[in-house]
Structure formats: C-alpha cells, structure tokens
Design a protein around this motif. Structure first.
Motif, PDB file in Angstrom:
ATOM      1  N   UNK A  27       0.834  -1.203   0.000  1.00 37.11           N
ATOM      2  CA  UNK A  27       0.000   0.000   0.000  1.00 37.11           C
ATOM      3  C   UNK A  27       0.870   1.256   0.000  1.00 37.11           C
ATOM      4  N   UNK A  28       1.969   1.223   0.739  1.00 36.95           N
ATOM      5  CA  UNK A  28       2.894   2.361   0.747  1.00 36.95           C
ATOM      6  C   UNK A  28       3.449   2.606  -0.661  1.00 36.95           C
ATOM      7  N   UNK A  29       3.806   1.518  -1.345  1.00 38.34           N
ATOM      8  CA  UNK A  29       4.308   1.648  -2.719  1.00 38.34           C
ATOM      9  C   UNK A  29       3.234   2.252  -3.622  1.00 38.34           C
ATOM     10  N   UNK A  30       2.017   1.727  -3.529  1.00 34.46           N
ATOM     11  CA  UNK A  30       0.925   2.185  -4.402  1.00 34.46           C
ATOM     12  C   UNK A  30       0.589   3.650  -4.164  1.00 34.46           C
ATOM     13  N   UNK A  31       0.489   4.055  -2.906  1.00 35.18           N
ATOM     14  CA  UNK A  31       0.174   5.450  -2.596  1.00 35.18           C
ATOM     15  C   UNK A  31       1.337   6.357  -2.992  1.00 35.18           C
ATOM     16  N   UNK A  32       2.557   5.884  -2.750  1.00 32.29           N
ATOM     17  CA  UNK A  32       3.724   6.692  -3.081  1.00 32.29           C
ATOM     18  C   UNK A  32       3.872   6.957  -4.565  1.00 32.29           C
ATOM     19  N   UNK A  33       3.344   6.060  -5.402  1.00 27.57           N
ATOM     20  CA  UNK A  33       3.439   6.243  -6.850  1.00 27.57           C
ATOM     21  C   UNK A  33       2.349   7.147  -7.410  1.00 27.57           C
ATOM     22  N   UNK A  34       1.352   7.458  -6.610  1.00 28.77           N
ATOM     23  CA  UNK A  34       0.259   8.308  -7.081  1.00 28.77           C
ATOM     24  C   UNK A  34       0.612   9.769  -6.835  1.00 28.77           C
ATOM     25  N   UNK A  35       0.736  10.520  -7.908  1.00 24.43           N
ATOM     26  CA  UNK A  35       1.058  11.944  -7.776  1.00 24.43           C
ATOM     27  C   UNK A  35      -0.156  12.697  -7.257  1.00 24.43           C
ATOM     28  N   UNK A 273      -3.954 -12.518  11.589  1.00 24.18           N
ATOM     29  CA  UNK A 273      -4.086 -11.115  11.947  1.00 24.18           C
ATOM     30  C   UNK A 273      -5.243 -10.517  11.134  1.00 24.18           C
ATOM     31  N   UNK A 274      -5.776  -9.363  11.544  1.00 19.70           N
ATOM     32  CA  UNK A 274      -6.971  -8.807  10.897  1.00 19.70           C
ATOM     33  C   UNK A 274      -6.891  -8.675   9.381  1.00 19.70           C
ATOM     34  N   UNK A 275      -5.722  -8.347   8.841  1.00 23.25           N
ATOM     35  CA  UNK A 275      -5.623  -8.091   7.406  1.00 23.25           C
ATOM     36  C   UNK A 275      -4.804  -9.149   6.664  1.00 23.25           C
ATOM     37  N   UNK A 276      -4.559 -10.285   7.306  1.00 18.47           N
ATOM     38  CA  UNK A 276      -3.773 -11.335   6.657  1.00 18.47           C
ATOM     39  C   UNK A 276      -4.443 -11.855   5.387  1.00 18.47           C
ATOM     40  N   UNK A 277      -5.758 -11.983   5.437  1.00 17.76           N
ATOM     41  CA  UNK A 277      -6.469 -12.510   4.270  1.00 17.76           C
ATOM     42  C   UNK A 277      -6.300 -11.582   3.068  1.00 17.76           C
ATOM     43  N   UNK A 278      -6.408 -10.281   3.311  1.00 15.19           N
ATOM     44  CA  UNK A 278      -6.188  -9.309   2.241  1.00 15.19           C
ATOM     45  C   UNK A 278      -4.723  -9.327   1.806  1.00 15.19           C
ATOM     46  N   UNK A 279      -3.831  -9.597   2.763  1.00 16.03           N
ATOM     47  CA  UNK A 279      -2.401  -9.591   2.464  1.00 16.03           C
ATOM     48  C   UNK A 279      -1.969 -10.677   1.510  1.00 16.03           C
ATOM     49  N   UNK A 280      -2.811 -11.697   1.305  1.00 10.74           N
ATOM     50  CA  UNK A 280      -2.454 -12.741   0.343  1.00 10.74           C
ATOM     51  C   UNK A 280      -2.366 -12.184  -1.077  1.00 10.74           C
ATOM     52  N   UNK A 281      -3.043 -11.054  -1.307  1.00  9.82           N
ATOM     53  CA  UNK A 281      -3.051 -10.448  -2.641  1.00  9.82           C
ATOM     54  C   UNK A 281      -2.006  -9.352  -2.772  1.00  9.82           C
ATOM     55  N   UNK A 282      -1.019  -9.338  -1.890  1.00  9.25           N
ATOM     56  CA  UNK A 282      -0.001  -8.275  -1.909  1.00  9.25           C
ATOM     57  C   UNK A 282       0.714  -8.187  -3.250  1.00  9.25           C
ATOM     58  N   UNK A 283       1.113  -9.333  -3.799  1.00  9.17           N
ATOM     59  CA  UNK A 283       1.837  -9.318  -5.076  1.00  9.17           C
ATOM     60  C   UNK A 283       0.950  -8.765  -6.179  1.00  9.17           C
ATOM     61  N   UNK A 284      -0.330  -9.088  -6.137  1.00 15.06           N
ATOM     62  CA  UNK A 284      -1.265  -8.544  -7.127  1.00 15.06           C
ATOM     63  C   UNK A 284      -1.352  -7.032  -7.002  1.00 15.06           C
ATOM     64  N   UNK A 285      -1.429  -6.536  -5.777  1.00 15.09           N
ATOM     65  CA  UNK A 285      -1.472  -5.086  -5.564  1.00 15.09           C
ATOM     66  C   UNK A 285      -0.215  -4.422  -6.102  1.00 15.09           C
ATOM     67  N   UNK A 286       0.920  -5.046  -5.856  1.00 15.55           N
ATOM     68  CA  UNK A 286       2.196  -4.487  -6.320  1.00 15.55           C
ATOM     69  C   UNK A 286       2.244  -4.392  -7.839  1.00 15.55           C
ATOM     70  N   UNK A 308     -10.518   7.700  -5.461  1.00 15.89           N
ATOM     71  CA  UNK A 308     -10.950   6.862  -6.575  1.00 15.89           C
ATOM     72  C   UNK A 308      -9.842   5.902  -6.997  1.00 15.89           C
ATOM     73  N   UNK A 309      -8.614   6.396  -7.000  1.00 14.93           N
ATOM     74  CA  UNK A 309      -7.468   5.554  -7.343  1.00 14.93           C
ATOM     75  C   UNK A 309      -7.347   4.374  -6.389  1.00 14.93           C
ATOM     76  N   UNK A 310      -7.533   4.629  -5.094  1.00 15.63           N
ATOM     77  CA  UNK A 310      -7.433   3.562  -4.109  1.00 15.63           C
ATOM     78  C   UNK A 310      -8.547   2.529  -4.295  1.00 15.63           C
ATOM     79  N   UNK A 311      -9.759   3.009  -4.581  1.00 13.25           N
ATOM     80  CA  UNK A 311     -10.878   2.085  -4.782  1.00 13.25           C
ATOM     81  C   UNK A 311     -10.659   1.241  -6.037  1.00 13.25           C
ATOM     82  N   UNK A 312     -10.298   1.886  -7.132  1.00 10.53           N
ATOM     83  CA  UNK A 312     -10.074   1.165  -8.391  1.00 10.53           C
ATOM     84  C   UNK A 312      -8.925   0.174  -8.244  1.00 10.53           C
ATOM     85  N   UNK A 313      -7.866   0.590  -7.569  1.00  7.09           N
ATOM     86  CA  UNK A 313      -6.724  -0.301  -7.356  1.00  7.09           C
ATOM     87  C   UNK A 313      -7.133  -1.517  -6.538  1.00  7.09           C
TER      88      UNK A 313
END
Length: 357
Positions: A27-35, A273-286, A308-313
C-alpha cells in the motif's frame, strides 16, 4: 539456543501477521506512486506544502527493502528448520508464482507502450525488484549450503556492495534512486535479502517486546523511512545522504531488527491477523497499481482522485488475484510437489504465504 527455543523454532511454519506487513508495504508503494496535487487552501503555497508533505510520507523504495528482507526470511526459514531442499522443486515453485503474474502485468502495462519503452523507462517499472528477486532465487541453491552460517554470504555481499559504492561513484549523485545501478541493482540489494536469511537463523535471539515498545518500534521505522525520503527529495547537495542506493541499505539494518521483534510476537498468535487474508493479494497489488495509475493520468490529482485511485486499485487487485496470482500459486505448488512426489497440503493449495512457500 535452549532446547525449548529449538522446539519452538521447528514448530513454526506460518507467521500470522506477516501478510499484513506485506499488505502495508504494498500500500505504501501504491500510494507513493500516485502523484497528488491537493487544492485545499486558497494559497497555492500552502497547497504545495501539503502535497509535498503527503508525498514524503510514502517511501515506496523503503517498503521494497522490507519486501526483500521478508523474502529472504520466508525462503530460508523452512530449510533452516529442517525441510529437505530440492533444487527442481524450489525453482519451479518460486519462478512460476512470479513469472506468470509478471507476464500478465507486462501485457497490461508494458506492451501497450512498447514503442516508447527505453532502457531507462523499462527499469523504472516495478519489474526491477522482481528481476532482483528472481536472481536471488537463482542463487539460493548455492546459498542453502551455508545453512546455519548465513552470516558468511551476508558479510561477503556487504563487502561487495561497499566496493560498488567506492568504484561506482555515480551511485552517490544527488537524488539517485535505489535502482541506480540498473541491471546491477541486485548486487546492492543482495545484503538486504540475505539479512532476511540471517534473521531466519537468528530469530531465537530476539526477545518479546511489550505492546508499548513494539508500537514505538513501528513508529520509529516509519519515521526513519520518512526522514530518508525527505533527505533524498529535499536535501539535495548532500551527495551520499541523498542517494537511496546508500541510505536504504542503512534502513535495511534497522528494518531487519524491527521485523525480528515483529516475528517473535507473531509466535504468540494462534490465528490470522486482521488483514492477513487481504495480504495474500499483496503481489497482485504491487503489480496492478501501475495499471490503475494510468486511469488517473491528467486531471487535478486532488483528494477525490486519490480516493478513486485507491478504490479502483483495490478492485483490480482482487480481480487479478482471483484470475492470475492464485491460479499461479496453485500451479506452482502442483508442479513443484509433483517433482518430489509430494501431495500439496490444503494451505499450499489455497496459495497462502506459508513461511517457506
């Protein structure tokens, strides 16, 4: 190491909470790349200040360094704990789960602009870190021979990196990115990956921090990443201290110890942990977030654009995970297990991030 520590180390094959850390880093990578160009105040000066401050908060390259350390840890931990090593199984499992999703990313992001792709712009995509990972995987069958003595290749790689700093002075030009060495970047990042292998062998040396201290450590590591990005982007003229190729390797030292304390606390967890299930898709997010960014080129890049970028991503990540990443994991396990005549476990079939898979 005491007998109880040894038994504890051998019993662990999954760290609940590690996927959450991966998710946060992606998420840090994704947000950091959004101008972002926030237009909140009437004063353009204040708007620029807010936008710059927001940008400095998200140090994507530092998050990639954490990925490197985690990767080294999860690769080496099971073999250090006694799992038998098969070169064929290892290469098949590790390469398929990265290469197939990466090909899908290239089709969606790189190939449409292949006419404009240059050597510089090619290395500016997220593929640079994946190339490093694949090289580390290729080298690991040699490194596994140092099982129990991973400090030796770690020390050698540190010396090599220092020599690169000495010989390749261009690394220290102001505002250089971590990939300043181009296709040789894997040499600079190798100590970070090997630090994860070292951590797998020395996790028993870390104590359990209280909630107060672990939270202070988390704040400290995030603050360090922010300070290092501030140095890189705003303190030009300091040479050595504005090059990510140098300061992020310093960051890796602190990040390794932070992860050590996090992993020890994870030993106490009996469930996800609370977000482990979502974390399985980390590589997809990257992989997916650069594709989502294209939908928001132009425009005002304000708060609405960011949301909107966060939702679409998020939506694209979920779809990509279901259609590409999870099937790739299952195929990798199926083929890898077939090589050694092993039936895949339910957890492996589900494509979760077990410590060694």
């Amino acid at each position: 190491m005491t007998a109880s520590q040894a038994d504890e180390r051998k019993a662990v094959n999954y760290y609940h909470g590690l996927d959450t850390i991966r998710l946060i880093c992606a998420a840090v990578v994704a947000i950091g790349h959004h101008y972002s160009n926030f237009q909140i105040f009437e004063s353009e000066r204040y708007n620029r200040l807010i936008s710059s401050g927001w940008d400095i908060l998200w140090n994507g390259p530092a998050a990639v360094i954490v990925f490197f350390i985690i990767s080294g840890f999860v690769i080496h931990a099971p073999y250090h704990q006694g799992k038998s090593f098969s070169t064929g199984e290892f290469y098949v499992k590790r390469s398929i789960r990265i290469v197939l999703p990466s090909i899908a990313f290239m089709i969606a992001f790189v190939f449409p602009d292949i006419g404009q792709i240059t050597e510089v712009s090619w290395k500016a995509t997220v593929l640079w870190s994946l190339i490093c990972e694949l090289i580390y995987y290729f080298l690991y069958p040699l490194l596994v021979r140092f099982n129990g003595r991973m400090h030796i290749p770690l020390a050698i790689s540190c010396v090599v990196t220092i020599l690169i700093y000495y010989v390749y002075a261009d690394v220290f030009v102001d505002n250089r990115n971590y990939r300043a060495l181009g296709y040789g970047t894997f040499l600079v990042g190798f100590p970070c990956w090997l630090a994860g292998c070292w951590l797998a062998e020395n996790l028993h040396r870390f104590g359990r921090l209280s909630a107060l201290w672990i939270n202070a450590t988390r704040v400290g590591i995030f603050a360090m990443a922010v300070v290092f990005k501030l140095a890189k982007t705003q303190l030009v003229g300091f040479g050595l201290f504005t090059s990510s190729a140098f300061i992020l390797n310093i960051f890796a030292i602190f990040a390794t110890f932070w992860l050590g304390f996090e992993l020890v606390r994870m030993l106490d967890r009996s469930g996800p942990a609370p977000f482990d299930r979502m974390g399985r898709a980390t590589f997809s997010l990257y992989l997916v977030h650069p594709v989502a960014m294209r939908l928001f080129e132009g425009g005002d890049h304000g708060v609405v654009s960011l949301l909107l970028y966060l939702v679409v991503t998020g939506v694209m990540t979920y779809v990509f995970f279901l259609l590409c990443e999870r099937p790739s994991h299952r195929l990798a396990h199926k083929l890898g297990n077939r090589l050694v005549g092993r039936a895949p476990t339910e957890r492996q079939t589900a494509g979760t991030a077990a410590a060694g898979d």
